[in-house]
Scaffold this active site. Structure first.
Site, PDB file in Angstrom:
ATOM      1  N   ASP A   1      -6.213  -4.806   4.044  1.00  0.00           N
ATOM      2  CA  ASP A   1      -7.107  -4.517   2.925  1.00  0.00           C
ATOM      3  C   ASP A   1      -6.922  -5.486   1.775  1.00  0.00           C
ATOM      4  O   ASP A   1      -7.836  -5.705   0.978  1.00  0.00           O
ATOM      5  CB  ASP A   1      -6.920  -3.079   2.452  1.00  0.00           C
ATOM      6  CG  ASP A   1      -7.410  -2.112   3.511  1.00  0.00           C
ATOM      7  OD1 ASP A   1      -6.644  -1.821   4.448  1.00  0.00           O
ATOM      8  OD2 ASP A   1      -8.586  -1.700   3.442  1.00  0.00           O
TER       9      ASP A   1
ATOM     10  N   ASN B   1      -2.263  -2.535   4.124  1.00  0.00           N
ATOM     11  CA  ASN B   1      -3.180  -1.991   5.123  1.00  0.00           C
ATOM     12  C   ASN B   1      -2.965  -0.476   5.140  1.00  0.00           C
ATOM     13  O   ASN B   1      -2.097   0.058   4.445  1.00  0.00           O
ATOM     14  CB  ASN B   1      -2.914  -2.634   6.496  1.00  0.00           C
ATOM     15  CG  ASN B   1      -3.986  -2.294   7.520  1.00  0.00           C
ATOM     16  OD1 ASN B   1      -5.177  -2.391   7.231  1.00  0.00           O
ATOM     17  ND2 ASN B   1      -3.596  -1.865   8.700  1.00  0.00           N
TER      18      ASN B   1
END
Lengths: 355, 355
Positions: free
Chosen positions: B239, B249
């Protein structure tokens, strides 16, 4: 403090137990009147946790043999073997189940030697004694382990090794409870423990009832909290421990142990001697139960995965002894080499009798 | 093979997206007609995954500015800033969201410089281009990464970094898909990814549709499978990635990375350059979203924890670069020192233009 519930209880002609599948929404006690009903309760986890399964097995056998009173010796023995085989086939991993069967068998053999006309009363007595013993030795485990927790510790636990996994008080939670009741400021992080959520449904509920501060997390959050320095100790229970200290416990325990090692966090196992299986040299010999995929794909009847997806639902994993800082028993805390510690404890038990 | 679904699509005066909260039971597309509706869709994860959120953000801005056509320059700019601020406030971790806002802002600034009377058409064009680009660069990520997977590998993935986390094809699943479509015998283990079960609900569903063999496990089972030698590689998405390679993440990714390291299993991250935030020196600077405790305590409206229990629902964790074997991007696979790799990729992108 009294236990806020009674896991399992002998009631003269039946067994009463708290149906743990319904927690925390429903606190419902059920009555077990046949061996079939007890086997079903064990299989569907209405009663679970290695020590509690041991007590349930003994009581189940006693219940089954009540109906055999009056049979001749051979028929009685045949019925006993049948009941034991049925109980022993319910779940493969927790050794306490087989240990309880052995204890009951020893009682029957002694009764046969003494030509006791109807051994059923003795079997009931043994099952009830086993339940009382289990409660008492959990308190000893708690007492022996509480020194390992420091004031201010946040302790991670996985699954439920509490009063509901035993006849009362608990093993891993017994240690936490002892420390807490002796004035230590202890907080608990409870892994929710997929797929059956024993952590969210049972451990959180138990600790709430005891007033111990508890925070629930998804299993996958433990590593992040360790990385942030928010966890000081890990304590879990066990379902079977090999002679070398390798410990089978609820799936996910091994991952927690690896994470604890990576972060330098002490990882303890709390379990009675009845969980130690000296006949197995290492954990690779422990049979591991795999369960219905539906436990993973559905929650409360609702599908959370696409139809027909393949699933691995492995109920337990084995943590190798190298990752375990100590195994807390009613006779003290074992450490490397575990086999030596265990032998010393079994010798003490032999000498000192039951707890 | 064509994608078996369309994550998000510009439809002239509205946006159509697959509501991922309803998967796998319901494959329902919804129409987004206002910025408020898009913000709501992002917040409640109807659209999720860092690259897909980037596209959704750009389309949301384009949609909002359609309504501003005809405003004078100052009013138009004020409305643009307002829309961008609203979109940027939806979720804090995935940097692709902020990257998409910057891309849209650059278009507006260019339009202002050229005195374009109504920049709305240009903004729509950029948003649509961004969606097309994202699909194309995922294929390049897949192509760049497939050599890291060997014939016969079982690959673990966590959460969903598939076609539904992007405009199509996927990042981590793009790599798997490329290897699979190029004839490699690849099997996937999908962590269910609590609390929102993106692994069971979305990844399993996507891989089933693509015909890639997939097995679903609870998050806590990954360690046991690694211990048994049943996993050869790990690939996940991200992310936000800091300049030093630390990667945020979905929560649980860090635990998987530690487990992979313990077992000597290569751990890869697959993500487009738009996920790399060179303004952050390390992962400790990445803002981490915490979400509603109810996501942990309830499933489908059913309580699975006692009322009032404290919860930590941390949506992401950060995997330090030392645990990452490589970061697969559309410009190649970065390795230590990551900052150097990243700078080379950004320079290549600068030179080569969009993918």
């Amino acid at each position: 403090m009294e236990d806020p519930f009674r896991t399992i209880e002998w009631r003269g002609d039946h067994i009463r137990l708290l149906d743990q599948t319904l927690l925390p929404l429903d606190e419902k006690y059920i009555e077990i009147r046949t061996v079939d009903e007890m086997c079903d309760a064990i299989k569907r986890l209405a009663v679970r946790g290695a020590p509690a399964i041991g007590v349930a097995a003994a009581m189940g056998i006693a219940l089954g043999m009540l109906g055999a009173s009056g049979m001749d010796r051979e028929a009685y023995r045949a019925r006993f073997d049948e009941v034991c085989a049925q109980i022993a086939a319910t779940r493969p991993t927790a050794v306490n189940l087989f240990w309880a069967v052995s204890r009951m068998r020893a009682v029957l053999e002694k009764a046969e030697k003494l030509n006791v006309p109807d051994p059923s009363a003795l079997l009931v007595e043994e099952a009830v004694a086993l339940e009382r013993e289990d409660r008492a030795l959990c308190e000893r485990i708690g007492h022996n382990g509480m020194g390992l927790l420091d004031d201010g510790d946040t302790v991670l636990t996985h699954c439920n090794a509490g009063g509901l996994a035993t006849a009362g008080y608990g093993t891993a939670l017994g240690v936490i409870r002892s420390a807490f009741e002796n004035g230590k400021n202890i907080r608990v992080i409870s892994d929710e423990t997929r797929p059956l959520n024993q952590g969210s449904r049972i451990t959180s509920w138990e600790l709430q009832k005891l007033g111990v501060p508890v925070t629930l997390i998804p299993d996958n959050t433990a590593g992040a909290l360790m990385q942030r320095g928010e966890i000081q100790k890990v304590i879990v229970g066990a379902d079977r421990i090999a002679a070398n200290g390798d410990a089978a416990n609820k799936i996910g325990t091994y991952s927690v142990a690896v994470l604890a090692r990576h972060h330098g966090i002490p990882f303890y196992v709390a379990a009675p001697l009845s969980t130690i299986d000296m006949s197995l040299r290492s954990g690779t010999e422990i049979p591991i139960e795999e369960r219905d995929p539906r436990e993973v794909t559905h929650i409360g009847g609702i599908a959370i995965a696409p139809e027909g997806v393949a699933v691995r639902n492995i109920a337990f994993d084995v943590t190798p002894h190298e990752l375990i800082h100590g195994i807390i028993t009613e006779w003290g805390t074992a450490s490397e080499p575990y086999e030596e510690s265990f032998r010393a404890f079994f010798a003490a038990q032999e000498k000192g009798g039951a707890v």
